[in-house]
Design a protein around this motif. Structure first.
Motif, mmCIF file in Angstrom:
data_model
loop_
_atom_site.group_PDB
_atom_site.id
_atom_site.type_symbol
_atom_site.label_atom_id
_atom_site.label_comp_id
_atom_site.label_asym_id
_atom_site.label_seq_id
_atom_site.Cartn_x
_atom_site.Cartn_y
_atom_site.Cartn_z
ATOM 1 N N VAL A 130 -3.039 8.304 -1.212
ATOM 2 C CA VAL A 130 -2.111 9.493 -2.072
ATOM 3 C C VAL A 130 -3.035 10.834 -2.517
ATOM 4 N N GLU B 241 -0.938 0.626 -8.805
ATOM 5 C CA GLU B 241 -0.628 2.206 -8.273
ATOM 6 C C GLU B 241 -1.800 2.692 -7.005
ATOM 7 N N GLU C 60 1.683 11.688 1.159
ATOM 8 C CA GLU C 60 1.615 9.883 -0.294
ATOM 9 C C GLU C 60 2.383 8.957 1.513
ATOM 10 N N LEU D 46 3.358 5.588 2.638
ATOM 11 C CA LEU D 46 4.471 4.581 1.522
ATOM 12 C C LEU D 46 5.348 3.270 3.107
ATOM 13 N N TYR E 14 11.784 2.758 0.626
ATOM 14 C CA TYR E 14 10.012 3.644 -0.010
ATOM 15 C C TYR E 14 10.760 4.813 -1.591
ATOM 16 N N THR F 213 8.787 6.805 -4.402
ATOM 17 C CA THR F 213 7.494 7.413 -5.123
ATOM 18 C C THR F 213 8.548 8.391 -6.149
ATOM 19 N N VAL G 49 5.630 12.527 2.231
ATOM 20 C CA VAL G 49 5.974 11.287 2.721
ATOM 21 C C VAL G 49 5.755 10.843 3.993
#
Length: 319
Positions: A36, A118, A166, A168, A174, A176, A313
């Motif tokens: 992140v 996380e 981010e 993922l 997925y 977020t 993302v």
């Protein structure tokens, strides 16, 4: 210029002029890290600069990397920290960076940080950047402890969250979350991205056309059918009276081989600039098509203040 403390694999720079792994999507998947990255704009040494705060996680450790933009964006000044469970003394500390001849202190306290599974801490921590007796950026919820430890006042110029990136990992879904309104001061919105490209028609037994669905707060925001023909595009959606431009590119999901990602951009558009939202997103699309490696110039564009906040993302497909 570069000060490293127990650098995690996802932050290893390799050769002197090699691009850091936290900017390289391919490097992320090779190292098996979730990542992140948040980019802030604030005033340091008399000019507006970008500060990047990056968190990474693997099965053994969490890592923190911070960097401050140098003169004319030509170089970054970096500090990196590795947080292994048995290295308690490394969870609190301070480092100095010399940015164009000006001292910037990076002070952190992560000994009580709660990650809750996380990549980045969820509570009970702080990372503070101090320049000329002002806290120019403070990340985390332990603000009183940070001001007490540094002995410095808050900056008169409030830092701005420019972008968040981010990485993922998943097979089909997925998730977020982000705060779109007022640079993170509004409601926290949950985002779910789902791609069905291996399903079978229950009636005919043939493979169904791939579809893409994006939900925000449990409500369907985008539904794209026949994804094999519409693998790249954008739509505008309303989220609590805020218009959000959503851009997607899942070409590699459908036609790539090996480790591959779909890219998504969520960009809130102020009402007064809604008319230019489409052209702005088109510019991002064009840039992404030219450099599939990860939007190298995105931070430079954001520094100009023209594009505003964006959530990026990278959704990696794990077979």
């Amino acid at each position: 210029m570069h000060d490293a403390i127990g650098i995690p694999a996802c932050f290893s720079a390799g050769a002197a002029h090699q691009r850091p792994a936290d900017h390289d999507p391919a490097g992320v998947i090779r190292s098996g890290q979730s990542l992140v990255m948040s980019v802030y704009s604030t005033k340091i040494a008399g000019r507006c600069r970008l500060i990047t705060v990056t968190w990474c996680k693997n099965l053994l450790l969490h890592g923190l990397s911070v960097s401050v933009q140098g003169q004319e964006g030509e170089d970054d000044y970096r500090c990196k920290v590795e947080l292994k469970p048995w290295y308690f003394w490394r969870k609190t500390g301070a480092k100095q960076l010399m940015v164009d001849g000006i001292t910037v202190d990076v002070v952190w306290d992560l000994k009580a940080a709660k990650f809750n599974g996380e990549t980045e801490p969820q509570s009970d921590y702080y990372v503070a950047f101090v320049c000329e007796e002002e806290v120019v950026l403070l990340v985390g919820d332990q603000k009183k402890d940070a001001y007490r430890r540094t002995g410095c006042r808050p900056s008169l110029i409030e830092p701005i969250l420019v972008s968040r990136k981010e990485h993922l990992f998943g097979k089909r879904k997925y998730s977020t979350g982000i705060q779109f309104h007022e640079q993170g001061k509004g409601k926290f919105h949950e985002i779910l991205i789902e791609c069905n490209n291996n399903s079978t028609n229950s009636v005919t037994g043939s493979r169904a056309d791939p579809e893409l669905e994006i939900k925000i707060d449990g409500n369907q925001a985008i539904h794209v059918k026949h994804l094999q023909w519409k693998f790249r595009g954008n739509e505008s959606v309303d989220v609590n009276k805020t218009k959000v431009e959503v851009y997607y590119d899942v070409h590699d999901w459908l036609f790539g081989t090996g480790p591959r990602y779909g890219m998504f951009i969520f960009k809130p558009i102020p009402s007064e600039s809604a008319e230019c939202s489409l052209s702005t997103t088109a510019q991002v699309l064009t840039h992404h098509q030219k450099s599939r490696g990860g939007l190298e110039d995105e931070d430079d564009d954001s520094a100009g203040g023209s594009s505003g906040f964006s959530l990026l993302v990278y959704a990696w497909k794990v077979e």
